[in-house]
Design a protein around this motif. Structure first.
Motif, short mmCIF file in Angstrom:
data_model
loop_
_atom_site.label_atom_id
_atom_site.label_comp_id
_atom_site.label_asym_id
_atom_site.label_seq_id
_atom_site.Cartn_x
_atom_site.Cartn_y
_atom_site.Cartn_z
N LEU A 290 34.97 44.85 35.12
CA LEU A 290 35.89 45.82 36.00
C LEU A 290 36.88 46.33 35.09
CD1 LEU A 290 36.34 47.05 38.74
CD2 LEU A 290 38.07 45.29 38.95
N LYS B 114 32.31 49.90 37.09
CA LYS B 114 33.24 49.68 38.17
C LYS B 114 34.58 50.04 37.58
CE LYS B 114 30.17 47.17 41.52
NZ LYS B 114 30.31 46.01 42.24
N GLU C 95 38.54 43.72 44.47
CA GLU C 95 37.17 44.20 43.65
C GLU C 95 36.78 43.31 42.70
OE1 GLU C 95 35.40 47.05 43.92
OE2 GLU C 95 36.47 47.47 45.57
N LEU D 244 33.25 41.66 42.13
CA LEU D 244 32.53 41.81 40.82
C LEU D 244 31.78 40.64 40.45
CD1 LEU D 244 32.81 43.25 38.02
CD2 LEU D 244 34.60 41.94 37.45
#
Length: 375
Positions: free
Chosen positions: A203, A245, A286, A290
């Motif tokens: 990420l 991402k 997030e 992930l």
């Protein structure tokens, strides 16, 4: 289950500042390269309003959230795979983690030096990714050399591993991450056991700074060539790792707000023009996604707890998070959706409405399930 995410990037891009904000824990964040040598580790709760509501619902004595472990790893530089800047030691620390947060500086500030002497996010990403790929290439090549004797004997297992290694070596040599290599199902376990850096989910965290010139500032961001190239890399896909991402966080602001909660934190956020979103909570959520994770709950008067499991697993497999007996001696699971339980007001009312379901060994657990295991 223990989950670990390594925070990586070039020196002076905001890694330790972000780590402080994430963990509410002080580690050195000085303005010079290699301030952080030994990795600092912090256990961070996954924000989940459902957990709090369930705890209130059950009048629980204890409330235990799902957690993610963040590891603050010292800054990498070009040549890290060959030992530059203590690179081999730092790369070994990354190898121990399950995923990578790569911090990318998108602010300009003459008072904070940049190891490359310029602010170029895509170039920074290129330096880090290249070092990760070079380290993996060395690991894979060394492993291929170590199975030479087995190959000469015609060992079938070694032949499968050789095929897998040659595929990822080719991918790395042309600048591709291992995780997008096309491997046969039989080859995957051999690569997985090598714990390669570019096989880990990544990420990107774009670190901006209030009061500084940021590459994404409007209207500058629309016309800033460096920012446009960065967005093309992240949003439109890239040869190295395909679609990537990312989140945008002001690490300095989040660090300043880390000791405040609730309405007070929201007020300070407005005063600092930091927007309404909690950047740290978004980042944690997030990071959780992930890793392909989800949460189910157990609740009662003693405790309400969030359990971390992989998406798509069965009820007996999910029960292992609590105890192996919940898999080995599994009979059934009584399941209800969190929101349905809270809306019903009580288990008795939920059962009367037919909201509590019985799940067998093949039941696939869903995010937000409240489960009682029967063994």
């Amino acid at each position: 289950m223990k989950l670990s995410i390594g925070i990586v990037g070039l020196p002076n891009v905001g890694k330790s500042t972000l780590f402080n904000a994430l963990t509410k824990k002080s580690v050195p964040a000085e303005n010079y390269p290699f301030c952080t040598i030994d990795p600092s580790v912090g256990i961070v709760a996954v924000p989940d309003e459902r957990l709090r509501k369930l705890s209130v619902f059950s009048h629980s004595v204890k409330t235990i959230p799902a957690v993610v472990e963040f590891v603050d790893i010292a800054g990498l530089v070009a040549g890290a795979s060959k030992g530059e800047g203590l690179g081999n030691k730092f790369l070994a620390h990354i190898r121990e983690t399950d995923a990578i947060l790569q911090i990318v500086r998108i602010f300009e500030d003459d008072n904070i030096i940049h190891v490359e002497g310029k602010i170029d996010p895509l170039s920074d990403i290129g330096v880090i990714n290249t070092e990760l790929m070079l380290a993996d290439l060395e690991t894979a090549t060394k492993r291929l050399g170590n199975i030479g004797k087995e190959l000469k004997k015609g060992d079938k297992t070694a032949l499968i591993e050789e095929s897998a290694l040659k595929k990822i070596i080719h991918a790395l040599e042309i600048g591709l991450f291992v995780r997008i290599s096309r491997l046969d199902k039989s080859e995957v376990p051999f690569i997985k056991q090598l714990n390669l850096l570019t096989n880990k989910p990544t990420l990107y965290v774009l670190n901006k700074k209030a009061g500084a010139r940021n590459l994404d500032d409007s209207p500058a961001g629309e016309n800033n060539e460096r920012y446009q190239k960065l967005m093309k890399f992240l949003q439109l896909g890239n040869e190295t790792s395909k679609l990537s991402k990312y989140v945008i966080v002001d690490a300095k602001i989040e660090d300043e707000l880390k000791d405040f909660e609730g309405e007070e934190k929201e007020n300070f956020r407005r005063e600092l023009n930091a927007g309404s979103d909690d950047g740290i909570n978004n980042l944690i959520e997030e990071s959780y996604k992930l890793l392909g994770l989800m949460t189910y709950f157990t609740t009662g008067e003693d405790e309400t707890r969030a359990w971390t499991v992989k998406i798509g697993i069965t009820a007996p497999e999910a029960g292992v998070a609590i105890h192996t007996d919940f898999r080995d001696k599994f009979i059934r699971a009584e399941v209800i959706r969190c929101d349905e339980l809270l809306s019903a007001g009580s288990y008795a009312a939920a059962r009367a409405k037919g909201l509590v379901c019985t799940g067998g060994k093949e039941y696939i657990v869903k995010d937000g399930d409240v489960i009682e295991f029967k063994i």
